[in-house]
Design a protein around this motif. Structure first.
Motif, PDB file in Angstrom:
ATOM      1  N   SER A   1     -22.142  -2.322  75.631  1.00  0.00           N
ATOM      2  CA  SER A   1     -21.855  -1.604  76.856  1.00  0.00           C
ATOM      3  C   SER A   1     -21.028  -2.660  77.971  1.00  0.00           C
ATOM      4  O   SER A   1     -21.485  -3.659  78.037  1.00  0.00           O
ATOM      5  CB  SER A   1     -23.346  -1.758  77.798  1.00  0.00           C
ATOM      6  N   LYS A   2     -20.004  -1.448  78.418  1.00  0.00           N
ATOM      7  CA  LYS A   2     -18.991  -2.289  79.101  1.00  0.00           C
ATOM      8  C   LYS A   2     -19.474  -3.504  80.465  1.00  0.00           C
ATOM      9  O   LYS A   2     -20.483  -2.715  81.214  1.00  0.00           O
ATOM     10  CB  LYS A   2     -17.917  -1.391  79.694  1.00  0.00           C
ATOM     11  N   GLY A   3     -19.085  -4.527  80.353  1.00  0.00           N
ATOM     12  CA  GLY A   3     -19.649  -5.180  81.483  1.00  0.00           C
ATOM     13  C   GLY A   3     -20.541  -6.601  80.961  1.00  0.00           C
ATOM     14  O   GLY A   3     -20.509  -7.581  81.323  1.00  0.00           O
ATOM     15  N   TYR A   4     -21.113  -6.385  79.679  1.00  0.00           N
ATOM     16  CA  TYR A   4     -21.925  -7.143  79.033  1.00  0.00           C
ATOM     17  C   TYR A   4     -21.164  -8.274  78.542  1.00  0.00           C
ATOM     18  O   TYR A   4     -19.824  -8.276  78.578  1.00  0.00           O
ATOM     19  CB  TYR A   4     -22.527  -6.599  77.495  1.00  0.00           C
ATOM     20  N   PRO A   5     -21.308  -9.821  78.780  1.00  0.00           N
ATOM     21  CA  PRO A   5     -22.669 -10.295  78.877  1.00  0.00           C
ATOM     22  C   PRO A   5     -23.207 -10.509  80.283  1.00  0.00           C
ATOM     23  O   PRO A   5     -24.330 -11.017  80.442  1.00  0.00           O
ATOM     24  CB  PRO A   5     -22.523 -11.559  77.972  1.00  0.00           C
ATOM     25  N   GLU A   6     -22.325  -9.935  81.182  1.00  0.00           N
ATOM     26  CA  GLU A   6     -22.912  -9.935  82.540  1.00  0.00           C
ATOM     27  C   GLU A   6     -23.668  -8.511  82.924  1.00  0.00           C
ATOM     28  O   GLU A   6     -24.456  -8.014  82.181  1.00  0.00           O
ATOM     29  CB  GLU A   6     -21.737 -10.478  83.581  1.00  0.00           C
ATOM     30  N   LYS A   7     -23.147  -7.999  84.059  1.00  0.00           N
ATOM     31  CA  LYS A   7     -23.990  -6.807  84.508  1.00  0.00           C
ATOM     32  C   LYS A   7     -23.292  -5.740  83.736  1.00  0.00           C
ATOM     33  O   LYS A   7     -22.215  -5.535  83.507  1.00  0.00           O
ATOM     34  CB  LYS A   7     -23.622  -6.639  85.841  1.00  0.00           C
ATOM     35  N   TYR A   8     -24.244  -4.711  83.284  1.00  0.00           N
ATOM     36  CA  TYR A   8     -23.926  -3.522  82.759  1.00  0.00           C
ATOM     37  C   TYR A   8     -24.876  -2.489  82.831  1.00  0.00           C
ATOM     38  O   TYR A   8     -25.995  -2.676  83.237  1.00  0.00           O
ATOM     39  CB  TYR A   8     -23.573  -3.573  81.088  1.00  0.00           C
ATOM     40  N   GLU A   9     -24.368  -1.194  82.790  1.00  0.00           N
ATOM     41  CA  GLU A   9     -25.230   0.065  83.021  1.00  0.00           C
ATOM     42  C   GLU A   9     -25.976   0.463  81.595  1.00  0.00           C
ATOM     43  O   GLU A   9     -25.063   0.543  80.638  1.00  0.00           O
ATOM     44  CB  GLU A   9     -24.414   1.280  83.585  1.00  0.00           C
TER      45      GLU A   9
ATOM     46  N   ASN B   1     -18.643   3.904  78.961  1.00  0.00           N
ATOM     47  CA  ASN B   1     -18.581   2.528  79.027  1.00  0.00           C
ATOM     48  C   ASN B   1     -18.602   1.895  77.832  1.00  0.00           C
ATOM     49  O   ASN B   1     -19.125   0.723  77.752  1.00  0.00           O
ATOM     50  CB  ASN B   1     -19.640   2.053  80.126  1.00  0.00           C
ATOM     51  N   LEU B   2     -18.246   2.595  76.552  1.00  0.00           N
ATOM     52  CA  LEU B   2     -18.095   1.778  75.216  1.00  0.00           C
ATOM     53  C   LEU B   2     -17.286   0.701  75.338  1.00  0.00           C
ATOM     54  O   LEU B   2     -16.032   0.963  75.783  1.00  0.00           O
ATOM     55  CB  LEU B   2     -18.103   2.808  74.265  1.00  0.00           C
ATOM     56  N   TYR B   3     -17.512  -0.665  74.945  1.00  0.00           N
ATOM     57  CA  TYR B   3     -16.469  -1.567  74.672  1.00  0.00           C
ATOM     58  C   TYR B   3     -16.943  -2.284  73.423  1.00  0.00           C
ATOM     59  O   TYR B   3     -18.306  -2.691  72.710  1.00  0.00           O
ATOM     60  CB  TYR B   3     -16.755  -2.605  75.910  1.00  0.00           C
ATOM     61  N   PHE B   4     -15.736  -2.521  72.618  1.00  0.00           N
ATOM     62  CA  PHE B   4     -15.858  -3.196  71.400  1.00  0.00           C
ATOM     63  C   PHE B   4     -14.554  -4.151  71.253  1.00  0.00           C
ATOM     64  O   PHE B   4     -13.631  -3.787  71.820  1.00  0.00           O
ATOM     65  CB  PHE B   4     -16.114  -2.423  70.257  1.00  0.00           C
ATOM     66  N   ARG B   5     -14.457  -5.223  70.577  1.00  0.00           N
ATOM     67  CA  ARG B   5     -13.320  -5.892  70.191  1.00  0.00           C
ATOM     68  C   ARG B   5     -12.497  -5.240  69.138  1.00  0.00           C
ATOM     69  O   ARG B   5     -13.208  -4.732  68.224  1.00  0.00           O
ATOM     70  CB  ARG B   5     -13.787  -7.465  69.721  1.00  0.00           C
ATOM     71  N   LYS B   6     -11.183  -5.307  69.177  1.00  0.00           N
ATOM     72  CA  LYS B   6     -10.504  -4.739  68.078  1.00  0.00           C
ATOM     73  C   LYS B   6      -9.711  -5.592  67.223  1.00  0.00           C
ATOM     74  O   LYS B   6      -9.146  -5.264  66.194  1.00  0.00           O
ATOM     75  CB  LYS B   6      -9.394  -3.717  69.011  1.00  0.00           C
TER      76      LYS B   6
END
Ligand code: GLY
Length: 413
Positions: free
Chosen positions: A334-342, A404-409
């Motif tokens: 979730s975008k924002g991880y490892p801090e705040k995320y929804e 809000n999907l996030y991943f490393r490419k």
């Protein structure tokens, strides 16, 4: 057979899926579990303390418990279960300090000649400051306790080092975990993870892996639980394996015997491979997450039999067979991880996703999968090379969508 698995991440879902693949007629219980484990077993609700879990295991005639998360180890779960005659995989409390107490781990490494970067230990803020002032090498600052995996601060210069020390020892950012600090030489090189099983007699390593710890590409930004893994680690050449066995694994084994710290469970060696040899940065006393999710698809051997032969039959030698393939895991977060995320975002594409994949933080509600945590899914590709495994993993990633999907490419690049 009834098996209880402790933890709530992709690792625990992966352990459950592997056990079911190896033995269909197994009943799985998870505590606390997640939305994925709920699909393959029963998540135990409401229980909280290790003693209550022990009572549950006795009452439910659980045959075997596997500890996933280190949190349980530091709560002495293994000691409590064993006192009640329950079979459990994991180190007892004294051995779990190899992970949970970095000062103890360094003392152990030093005593038994396990090669580790040079270090100094401080309880006094001023002495630590004076040391930082005069030291001539780059350092990492580590809290004594593991501080939920956050107590390692990598710093670029003296100013950053002093700020880090202030945050730990003055501002108490990590609470009591930072009452003592280790100031360790920061070594340049390539990191590798070696997860292994310890059957009380031998340490049997799995394939090597490489963990991508940072949130940002090219290893930038904050530390996370792990944003991806590849197996095998291309830097673990034959020479490095020989060096690792001679200077790290064998002295560790000797120390475990001499300190009477033997157990049935897992040891994870966090290594730094440098031009001057391989060094041990840290021990973990559990399976890595998401390393084990990346390893299981290559494991030909029956995992349950491996565990049983170490725990029940106490065989000296355990042969683990692996597919001669490569594996790549991409963590969707979730975008924002490892801090705040929804959380609570609807996940599209999961129903038709090809195995292997694991749920880390998602749950099913009214027939729909929704996100429920920072790390959401672990998607694995298996291929003849890292490049092929990586391509397969990223093709699968394209099938998943949520807000809000996030991943490393750059996993595997
Ligand atoms: N991926 C690192 C860990 O499990 O601690």
């Amino acid at each position: 057979m009834k098996v209880l698995i402790l933890g709530s991440g992709g690792r625990e879902h992966a352990i459950g899926k592997k056990l079911l693949k190896d033995l269909y007629s197994i009943d799985l219980y998870f505590y606390p579990g997640n939305g994925g484990t709920d699909q393959i077993g029963k998540n135990i609700e409401k229980i909280q303390t290790p003693s209550e879990l022990c009572f549950f295991a006795k009452k439910s005639a659980i045959d075997l418990t596997i500890v996933g998360s280190e949190v349980f180890l530091l709560e002495k779960i293994v000691d409590i279960f064993q006192n009640f005659g329950l079979k459990i995989i994991g180190p007892h409390y004294l051995a779990s300090r190899l992970e949970g107490d970095r000062v103890f781990a360094k003392y152990f490494m030093n005593k038994y000649g396990v090669r580790t970067p040079k270090y100094e230990i401080f309880s006094c803020y001023q002495k630590a400051m004076d040391f930082l002032e005069k030291t001539t090498y780059s350092v990492a600052i580590k809290t004594r306790g593991i501080a939920a995996g956050k107590g390692v601060l990598l710093v670029k210069n003296k100013n950053e080092a002093k700020k880090a020390l202030n945050s730990i020892m003055k501002d108490k950012k990590f609470g009591k975990s930072g009452n003592q600090v280790i100031i360790e030489e920061f070594l340049q090189g390539n990191e590798a993870s070696i997860i292994s099983i310890f059957n009380g007699k031998n340490i049997i390593p799995f394939l090597s892996s490489k963990d991508y710890k940072k949130i940002g590409e090219k290893e930038t930004g904050l530390n996370t639980g792990g944003m991806g893994t590849i197996v095998p680690n291309p830097h673990m050449t034959n020479d490095v394996w020989i060096d690792f066995k001679k200077n790290i694994l064998e002295p560790t084994l000797e120390g475990l015997f001499l300190e009477k710290l033997t157990f049935f469970g897992f040891i994870y060696f966090g290594l730094m491979i440098t031009s001057n040899g391989v060094y041990l940065l840290e021990y973990n006393t559990r399976l890595g997450d998401p390393e084990i999710q990346t390893l299981f698809p290559l494991m030909k051997s029956n995992f349950l039999q491996i565990i049983q032969s170490s725990l029940f039959q106490q065989k000296d030698i355990i042969n683990i067979h692996w597919k001669k393939l490569c594996s790549c895991c991409v963590v969707l977060s979730s975008k924002g991880y490892p801090e705040k995320y929804e959380s609570g975002k609807i996940i599209e594409g999961l129903h038709s996703l090809k195995e292997p994949f694991y749920i880390a933080g998602a749950k099913k509600e009214k027939g729909k999968w929704i996100t429920s945590s920072g790390r959401v899914l672990n998607i694995i590709g298996v291929g003849k090379s890292i490049d092929e495994a990586r391509k397969i993993a990223y093709d699968k990633v394209k099938k998943i969508h949520f807000e809000n999907l996030y991943f490393r490419k750059d996993i595997g690049l």
